[in-house]
Scaffold this motif. Structure first.
Motif, short mmCIF file in Angstrom:
data_model
loop_
_atom_site.label_atom_id
_atom_site.label_comp_id
_atom_site.label_asym_id
_atom_site.label_seq_id
_atom_site.Cartn_x
_atom_site.Cartn_y
_atom_site.Cartn_z
N ALA A 249 10.18 4.74 -5.10
CA ALA A 249 9.24 3.66 -5.39
C ALA A 249 9.98 2.35 -5.65
N LEU A 250 11.11 2.44 -6.32
CA LEU A 250 11.90 1.24 -6.60
C LEU A 250 12.42 0.61 -5.31
N PHE A 251 12.90 1.45 -4.38
CA PHE A 251 13.35 0.93 -3.09
C PHE A 251 12.20 0.24 -2.35
N LEU A 252 11.04 0.83 -2.38
CA LEU A 252 9.88 0.22 -1.73
C LEU A 252 9.50 -1.10 -2.42
N ALA A 253 9.58 -1.13 -3.74
CA ALA A 253 9.26 -2.36 -4.47
C ALA A 253 10.20 -3.49 -4.07
N VAL A 254 11.48 -3.19 -3.92
CA VAL A 254 12.45 -4.19 -3.48
C VAL A 254 12.10 -4.67 -2.07
N SER A 255 11.69 -3.75 -1.20
CA SER A 255 11.30 -4.12 0.16
C SER A 255 10.07 -5.02 0.17
N VAL A 256 9.12 -4.74 -0.71
CA VAL A 256 7.92 -5.58 -0.79
C VAL A 256 8.30 -7.00 -1.20
N VAL A 257 9.13 -7.13 -2.22
CA VAL A 257 9.52 -8.46 -2.70
C VAL A 257 10.34 -9.18 -1.64
N GLU B 265 0.83 -1.21 0.00
CA GLU B 265 0.00 0.00 0.00
C GLU B 265 0.86 1.25 0.00
N CYS B 266 1.98 1.24 0.73
CA CYS B 266 2.91 2.37 0.70
C CYS B 266 3.49 2.54 -0.71
N LEU B 267 3.80 1.43 -1.35
CA LEU B 267 4.34 1.49 -2.71
C LEU B 267 3.33 2.11 -3.67
N LYS B 268 2.07 1.69 -3.57
CA LYS B 268 1.04 2.26 -4.44
C LYS B 268 0.90 3.76 -4.21
N ARG B 269 0.94 4.20 -2.94
CA ARG B 269 0.86 5.63 -2.64
C ARG B 269 2.05 6.38 -3.23
N GLN B 270 3.22 5.79 -3.10
CA GLN B 270 4.42 6.45 -3.62
C GLN B 270 4.33 6.59 -5.14
N ILE B 271 3.85 5.59 -5.83
CA ILE B 271 3.74 5.66 -7.29
C ILE B 271 2.72 6.73 -7.69
N ARG B 272 1.61 6.82 -6.96
CA ARG B 272 0.62 7.86 -7.26
C ARG B 272 1.17 9.25 -6.98
#
Length: 85
Positions: free
Chosen positions: A44-52, A19-26
């Protein structure tokens, strides 16, 4: 309908990161300079890596609890006939 993702859920951290990643992308401005867009996308890329990474950690914590893999839980690796000295 109530949110089925509770704090006790093993996947709650994954959902929160996502959800944080989606907010960051928006939040990436489309009318800003290229430098600002690149900075926001880098976050957003750093958050995406954290999600994975969080998903993989949670997934393998679940897998290690299965009977077939429990032997690997605390470093008790099978020796497969090797002699211990």
């Amino acid at each position: 309908m109530a949110d089925s993702r509770s704090l006790a859920s093993p996947h709650s951290l994954i959902w929160h990161y996502y959800e944080c990643l989606k907010r960051q992308i928006r939040r990436v401005p489309t009318d800003a300079s290229d430098a600002v867009q690149k900075q926001e996308l880098a976050l957003a890329l750093f958050l995406a890596v954290s999600v994975v990474e969080t998903f993989i950690n949670a997934f393998f914590r679940v897998v290690i609890e299965e009977d077939d893999y429990r032997v690997y839980k605390f470093g008790n690796y099978p020796t497969h006939g090797a002699s211990g000295s």
